[in-house]
Design a protein around this motif. Structure first.
Motif, PDB file in Angstrom:
ATOM      1  N   ILE A  46       0.843  -1.199   0.000  1.00 38.25           N
ATOM      2  CA  ILE A  46       0.000   0.000   0.000  1.00 38.25           C
ATOM      3  C   ILE A  46       0.878   1.250   0.000  1.00 38.25           C
ATOM      4  CG2 ILE A  46      -1.609   1.371   1.393  1.00 38.25           C
ATOM      5  CD1 ILE A  46      -2.861  -1.312   2.273  1.00 38.25           C
ATOM      6  N   SER A  47       1.938   1.230   0.796  1.00 37.44           N
ATOM      7  CA  SER A  47       2.863   2.366   0.838  1.00 37.44           C
ATOM      8  C   SER A  47       3.507   2.593  -0.517  1.00 37.44           C
ATOM      9  CB  SER A  47       3.935   2.106   1.899  1.00 37.44           C
ATOM     10  OG  SER A  47       4.869   3.157   1.920  1.00 37.44           O
ATOM     11  N   ASP A  48       3.955   1.512  -1.160  1.00 37.11           N
ATOM     12  CA  ASP A  48       4.561   1.629  -2.491  1.00 37.11           C
ATOM     13  C   ASP A  48       3.553   2.159  -3.513  1.00 37.11           C
ATOM     14  OD1 ASP A  48       6.914   0.671  -1.458  1.00 37.11           O
ATOM     15  OD2 ASP A  48       6.665  -1.367  -2.253  1.00 37.11           O
ATOM     16  N   ALA A  49       2.335   1.627  -3.467  1.00 37.44           N
ATOM     17  CA  ALA A  49       1.313   2.071  -4.412  1.00 37.44           C
ATOM     18  C   ALA A  49       0.988   3.550  -4.208  1.00 37.44           C
ATOM     19  CB  ALA A  49       0.051   1.227  -4.259  1.00 37.44           C
ATOM     20  N   THR A  50       0.949   3.975  -2.953  1.00 38.32           N
ATOM     21  CA  THR A  50       0.679   5.382  -2.649  1.00 38.32           C
ATOM     22  C   THR A  50       1.799   6.276  -3.164  1.00 38.32           C
ATOM     23  OG1 THR A  50      -0.568   4.738  -0.684  1.00 38.32           O
ATOM     24  CG2 THR A  50       0.196   7.014  -0.785  1.00 38.32           C
ATOM     25  N   ALA A  51       3.048   5.840  -2.950  1.00 42.66           N
ATOM     26  CA  ALA A  51       4.190   6.622  -3.429  1.00 42.66           C
ATOM     27  C   ALA A  51       4.182   6.700  -4.958  1.00 42.66           C
ATOM     28  CB  ALA A  51       5.492   6.016  -2.935  1.00 42.66           C
ATOM     29  N   ASN A  52       3.891   5.578  -5.611  1.00 44.01           N
ATOM     30  CA  ASN A  52       3.831   5.573  -7.079  1.00 44.01           C
ATOM     31  C   ASN A  52       2.730   6.504  -7.582  1.00 44.01           C
ATOM     32  OD1 ASN A  52       5.947   3.787  -7.291  1.00 44.01           O
ATOM     33  ND2 ASN A  52       4.650   1.982  -7.478  1.00 44.01           N
ATOM     34  N   ALA A  53       1.579   6.452  -6.930  1.00 44.54           N
ATOM     35  CA  ALA A  53       0.467   7.316  -7.336  1.00 44.54           C
ATOM     36  C   ALA A  53       0.834   8.785  -7.143  1.00 44.54           C
ATOM     37  CB  ALA A  53      -0.789   6.968  -6.544  1.00 44.54           C
ATOM     38  N   ALA A  54       1.516   9.101  -6.049  1.00 44.94           N
ATOM     39  CA  ALA A  54       1.921  10.479  -5.795  1.00 44.94           C
ATOM     40  C   ALA A  54       2.917  10.949  -6.853  1.00 44.94           C
ATOM     41  CB  ALA A  54       2.530  10.610  -4.401  1.00 44.94           C
ATOM     42  N   ASN A  55       3.867  10.079  -7.193  1.00 45.09           N
ATOM     43  CA  ASN A  55       4.846  10.442  -8.224  1.00 45.09           C
ATOM     44  C   ASN A  55       4.178  10.641  -9.578  1.00 45.09           C
ATOM     45  OD1 ASN A  55       7.015  10.378  -6.460  1.00 45.09           O
ATOM     46  ND2 ASN A  55       7.489   8.244  -6.875  1.00 45.09           N
ATOM     47  N   GLU A  56       3.268   9.751  -9.926  1.00 39.25           N
ATOM     48  CA  GLU A  56       2.574   9.874 -11.208  1.00 39.25           C
ATOM     49  C   GLU A  56       1.703  11.127 -11.247  1.00 39.25           C
ATOM     50  OE1 GLU A  56       0.570   6.169 -11.963  1.00 39.25           O
ATOM     51  OE2 GLU A  56       2.461   5.067 -12.087  1.00 39.25           O
ATOM     52  N   THR A  57       1.083  11.460 -10.123  1.00 34.28           N
ATOM     53  CA  THR A  57       0.271  12.676 -10.054  1.00 34.28           C
ATOM     54  C   THR A  57       1.149  13.914 -10.209  1.00 34.28           C
ATOM     55  OG1 THR A  57      -1.334  11.581  -8.617  1.00 34.28           O
ATOM     56  CG2 THR A  57      -1.343  13.978  -8.616  1.00 34.28           C
ATOM     57  N   ALA A  58       2.299  13.916  -9.539  1.00 29.26           N
ATOM     58  CA  ALA A  58       3.208  15.057  -9.657  1.00 29.26           C
ATOM     59  C   ALA A  58       3.698  15.210 -11.096  1.00 29.26           C
ATOM     60  CB  ALA A  58       4.396  14.884  -8.711  1.00 29.26           C
ATOM     61  N   THR A  59       4.005  14.094 -11.730  1.00 30.68           N
ATOM     62  CA  THR A  59       4.450  14.145 -13.125  1.00 30.68           C
ATOM     63  C   THR A  59       3.341  14.684 -14.021  1.00 30.68           C
ATOM     64  OG1 THR A  59       5.957  12.289 -12.788  1.00 30.68           O
ATOM     65  CG2 THR A  59       5.318  12.748 -15.043  1.00 30.68           C
ATOM     66  N   ALA A  60       2.113  14.229 -13.790  1.00 35.53           N
ATOM     67  CA  ALA A  60       0.980  14.703 -14.592  1.00 35.53           C
ATOM     68  C   ALA A  60       0.769  16.205 -14.392  1.00 35.53           C
ATOM     69  CB  ALA A  60      -0.287  13.928 -14.223  1.00 35.53           C
ATOM     70  N   VAL A  61       0.903  16.677 -13.163  1.00 33.79           N
ATOM     71  CA  VAL A  61       0.742  18.110 -12.880  1.00 33.79           C
ATOM     72  C   VAL A  61       1.843  18.907 -13.583  1.00 33.79           C
ATOM     73  CG1 VAL A  61       0.865  19.863 -11.048  1.00 33.79           C
ATOM     74  CG2 VAL A  61      -0.520  17.811 -10.732  1.00 33.79           C
ATOM     75  N   ASP A  62       3.080  18.392 -13.529  1.00 29.26           N
ATOM     76  CA  ASP A  62       4.188  19.071 -14.214  1.00 29.26           C
ATOM     77  C   ASP A  62       3.945  19.126 -15.717  1.00 29.26           C
ATOM     78  OD1 ASP A  62       5.494  19.502 -11.833  1.00 29.26           O
ATOM     79  OD2 ASP A  62       6.899  17.827 -12.085  1.00 29.26           O
ATOM     80  N   ASN A  63       3.501  18.014 -16.284  1.00 21.65           N
ATOM     81  CA  ASN A  63       3.227  17.973 -17.724  1.00 21.65           C
ATOM     82  C   ASN A  63       2.106  18.942 -18.098  1.00 21.65           C
ATOM     83  OD1 ASN A  63       5.207  16.060 -18.062  1.00 21.65           O
ATOM     84  ND2 ASN A  63       3.816  14.331 -18.128  1.00 21.65           N
ATOM     85  N   ALA A  64       1.084  19.008 -17.260  1.00 22.65           N
ATOM     86  CA  ALA A  64      -0.024  19.924 -17.525  1.00 22.65           C
ATOM     87  C   ALA A  64       0.449  21.372 -17.441  1.00 22.65           C
ATOM     88  CB  ALA A  64      -1.170  19.679 -16.537  1.00 22.65           C
ATOM     89  N   ALA A  65       1.309  21.665 -16.470  1.00 23.81           N
ATOM     90  CA  ALA A  65       1.833  23.032 -16.340  1.00 23.81           C
ATOM     91  C   ALA A  65       2.684  23.391 -17.558  1.00 23.81           C
ATOM     92  CB  ALA A  65       2.658  23.159 -15.055  1.00 23.81           C
ATOM     93  N   ASP A  66       3.513  22.445 -18.003  1.00 22.93           N
ATOM     94  CA  ASP A  66       4.340  22.701 -19.188  1.00 22.93           C
ATOM     95  C   ASP A  66       3.469  22.934 -20.424  1.00 22.93           C
ATOM     96  OD1 ASP A  66       6.590  22.423 -17.643  1.00 22.93           O
ATOM     97  OD2 ASP A  66       7.028  20.365 -18.300  1.00 22.93           O
ATOM     98  N   ALA A  67       2.440  22.109 -20.577  1.00 20.01           N
ATOM     99  CA  ALA A  67       1.548  22.249 -21.733  1.00 20.01           C
ATOM    100  C   ALA A  67       0.797  23.582 -21.683  1.00 20.01           C
ATOM    101  CB  ALA A  67       0.561  21.078 -21.783  1.00 20.01           C
ATOM    102  N   THR A  68       0.392  23.984 -20.491  1.00 21.37           N
ATOM    103  CA  THR A  68      -0.308  25.259 -20.330  1.00 21.37           C
ATOM    104  C   THR A  68       0.614  26.428 -20.675  1.00 21.37           C
ATOM    105  OG1 THR A  68      -1.720  24.315 -18.615  1.00 21.37           O
ATOM    106  CG2 THR A  68      -1.575  26.714 -18.696  1.00 21.37           C
ATOM    107  N   ALA A  69       1.856  26.354 -20.216  1.00 22.55           N
ATOM    108  CA  ALA A  69       2.817  27.419 -20.527  1.00 22.55           C
ATOM    109  C   ALA A  69       3.088  27.482 -22.029  1.00 22.55           C
ATOM    110  CB  ALA A  69       4.113  27.187 -19.760  1.00 22.55           C
ATOM    111  N   ALA A  70       3.226  26.320 -22.647  1.00 22.99           N
ATOM    112  CA  ALA A  70       3.466  26.294 -24.094  1.00 22.99           C
ATOM    113  C   ALA A  70       2.273  26.873 -24.849  1.00 22.99           C
ATOM    114  CB  ALA A  70       3.747  24.867 -24.559  1.00 22.99           C
TER     115      ALA A  70
END
Length: 114
Positions: A46-70
């Motif tokens: 559960i801890s690993d799955a939570t960490a993976n989900a958090a990392n994937e969410t952070a990556t998605a947010v970063d990608n969305a911010a980059d796309a918005t800036a572009a």
């Protein structure tokens, strides 16, 4: 989530198979120890799955911010080009109007002289 279900299924299997408390399991561990190990593993999963989900969410947010800036930069570039085109069109319209006024004035002067 799948790891959690597998861990819980394993825990249930160990609980059902190891119900005979008189005879020690082949590993030498008691049923309680098996359940505790399964619970610990489920906690780690559960801890690993939570960490993976958090990392994937952070990556998605970063990608969305980059796309918005572009997209904002692209829109700004297009707006600047449109403003330049409008300025050039205004210059051309002004020049055409001035030419027409001069031409009209020349015609009026020519007819006045006749």
């Amino acid at each position: 989530m799948n790891k959690l279900l597998v861990a819980l299924g394993l825990a249930a299997t160990v609980a059902l198979v190891g119900c005979n408390k008189d005879k020690a399991p082949e590993t030498g561990a008691t049923t309680g120890e098996h359940l505790e190990n399964a619970a610990n593993q489920a906690g780690h999963d559960i801890s690993d799955a939570t960490a993976n989900a958090a990392n994937e969410t952070a990556t998605a947010v970063d990608n969305a911010a980059d796309a918005t800036a572009a997209a904002a930069n692209n829109a700004a570039d297009h707006a600047e080009a449109a403003a330049h085109d409008a300025k050039e069109a205004a210059k051309d319209a002004t020049a055409a109007t001035a030419g027409a006024v001069e031409n009209g004035a020349a015609n009026v002067k020519k007819e006045a002289q006749q």
